[in-house]
Design an enzyme around this catalytic site. Structure first.
Site, short mmCIF file in Angstrom:
data_model
loop_
_atom_site.label_atom_id
_atom_site.label_comp_id
_atom_site.label_asym_id
_atom_site.label_seq_id
_atom_site.Cartn_x
_atom_site.Cartn_y
_atom_site.Cartn_z
N TYR A 134 63.39 72.35 42.58
CA TYR A 134 64.85 72.35 42.45
C TYR A 134 65.30 73.75 42.07
CZ TYR A 134 69.52 71.58 40.57
OH TYR A 134 70.87 71.66 40.32
N GLU A 222 73.34 75.11 45.27
CA GLU A 222 72.23 74.23 44.88
C GLU A 222 71.30 74.03 46.06
OE1 GLU A 222 72.11 70.24 42.33
OE2 GLU A 222 72.68 69.84 44.42
#
Length: 412
Positions: A134, A222
């Site tokens: 992530y 993101e």
């Protein structure tokens, strides 16, 4: 301002950020044709077909029929927002999934049961994934610094990781005076347990990504999941990108990226007049000046038995035309059963607000209660304007009376 995944990846590619080969399509036949000509005929035997909507959770989301709201199935499997297609004849499979998806709604954890109608899809080449990570970049308002967050728990919602395993999230702050430093890139790589070629690939990746974040004036970037392949190369497998609206004047080309079908028509209309308007699902329309007072007013509505139907800050430079447009947009919401106008006159004068309301009522039919509290500069003049109008307002002199008027409306 939000954009679609395929648009975000096109922008990242310009900065050298590694992304997989992809193409956007706008109907099922185009999906089958593009899949065959640009993927299957090039001996790419695994592709991923992704619905393009402004919401997360697409992989777990399900496609439902727009009319019947029934979950759609193909080969006894639900049609998802993200579909991995492998094996022979992938172009035909791509066509079938696209045919079931286009024009129907994708329901995810972020869209709610209302879902979002799919009008474009992205076909992307598959990858041999070794591990998922992530990564995100955003502004930490508490420190006025950009931050980079990474985690070994890729593919999961970062909120879930933060709640249950916060130690698995590594965060660094970037000093705006000196910018992102090489040692910080290496620090992030070490936190992910990387070594060798994977370490080097990540450092190159994160440096390019941070440059893209800054120069594109993003408010959030993101990558989830960020993947490392079996060849130990990092790739942005997914991407969510938001732009800072305050910087759009530097990027006029971004306007062409906007997908108005993903935005409430009322929000699109409000943007034409530079109104700070966000549509909500409540029954009380709000018109307020100042974000703080707007939030407090929304809380007051909630505590008084109603539900706010919008956030609407008319700002300090309001004039008759601005107020009139704000009122008209607010009244265009069919869910609004009452209106609350709560203005404290400072820079914006109360008489201007009153004139705007009266002007709006000349073109907008109002058959619901309108609660008005105007206090501050020229409040007496405003009271005279409202009193001389043809509309019977529910006038409140203070915040306590506002709450009482809201309660009266929903007790009736």
């Amino acid at each position: 301002m939000n954009i679609h995944e395929y648009q975000a990846k096109e922008l990242l590619a310009k900065y050298g950020v590694p992304v997989l080969k992809n193409r956007v399509v706008f109907d099922p036949s185009q999906a089958g044709k593009v899949c065959f000509e640009e993927f299957e005929s090039q001996d790419i035997d695994v592709v991923v077909l992704k619905s393009q909507i402004h919401a997360g959770g697409r992989g777990k989301g399900v496609v439902k029929d727009f009319e019947t709201n029934e979950e759609l199935m193909l080969s006894d499997k639900p049609v998802r927002g993200v579909n991995v297609i492998a094996g022979g004849n992938i172009s035909d499979k791509c066509y079938q999934i696209a045919k079931a998806t286009f024009g129907n709604k994708l329901v995810t954890i972020q869209t709610g049961e209302e879902g979002s109608v799919v009008k474009r899809m992205m076909i992307e080449a598959g990858a041999k994934i070794k591990k998922e990570y992530y990564c995100s970049m955003l502004l930490d308002r508490a420190t006025s610094q950009n931050i980079i967050m990474v985690s070994t728990e890729g593919g999961m919602e970062i909120e879930h990781v933060a709640e249950h395993n916060p130690e698995l999230i590594k965060t660094i702050w970037i000093d705006p005076k000196i910018g992102f430093q090489g040692y910080q890139a290496r620090e992030l790589a070490f936190s992910l347990g990387l070594s060798g070629n994977a370490f080097k690939s990540f450092v190159k990746f994160i440096v390019k990504l941070e440059k893209a974040y800054n120069e594109l004036d993003c408010s959030m970037l993101e990558i989830n999941p960020l993947v490392v392949t079996e060849d130990e190369e990092f790739i942005a497998l997914d991407c969510k990108m938001n732009f800072d609206d305050n910087a759009l004047y530097r990027h006029q080309d971004y306007l062409a990226l906007a997908d108005e079908s993903e935005t409430s028509p009322l929000e699109v209309e409000a943007e034409k007049y530079n109104l700070n308007y966000i549509k909500l699902d409540g029954n009380v329309g709000c018109m307020v000046n100042g974000a703080g007072l707007a939030m407090a007013t929304m809380d007051l509505i909630k505590l008084s038995g109603g539900e706010p139907a919008n956030f609407l800050d008319v700002g300090g430079g309001a004039n008759v035309e601005r107020i009139s447009n704000a009122f008209r947009i607010m009244m265009s919401d069919p869910g609004v059963k009452a209106v609350l106008i709560n203005i404290f006159g400072g820079i914006v004068r109360c008489d201007r607000v009153a004139l705007g309301i009266v002007e709006a009522l000349k073109t907008v039919q109002v058959d619901i209660p309108v609660i008005v509290r105007l206090d501050g500069t020229n409040k007496d003049e405003a009271a005279v304007i409202l009193e001389n109008s043809d509309m019977e307002f529910k006038v409140a002199k203070n915040i306590n009376q506002v709450a009482d008027k809201v309660k009266e409306v929903f007790a009736a």
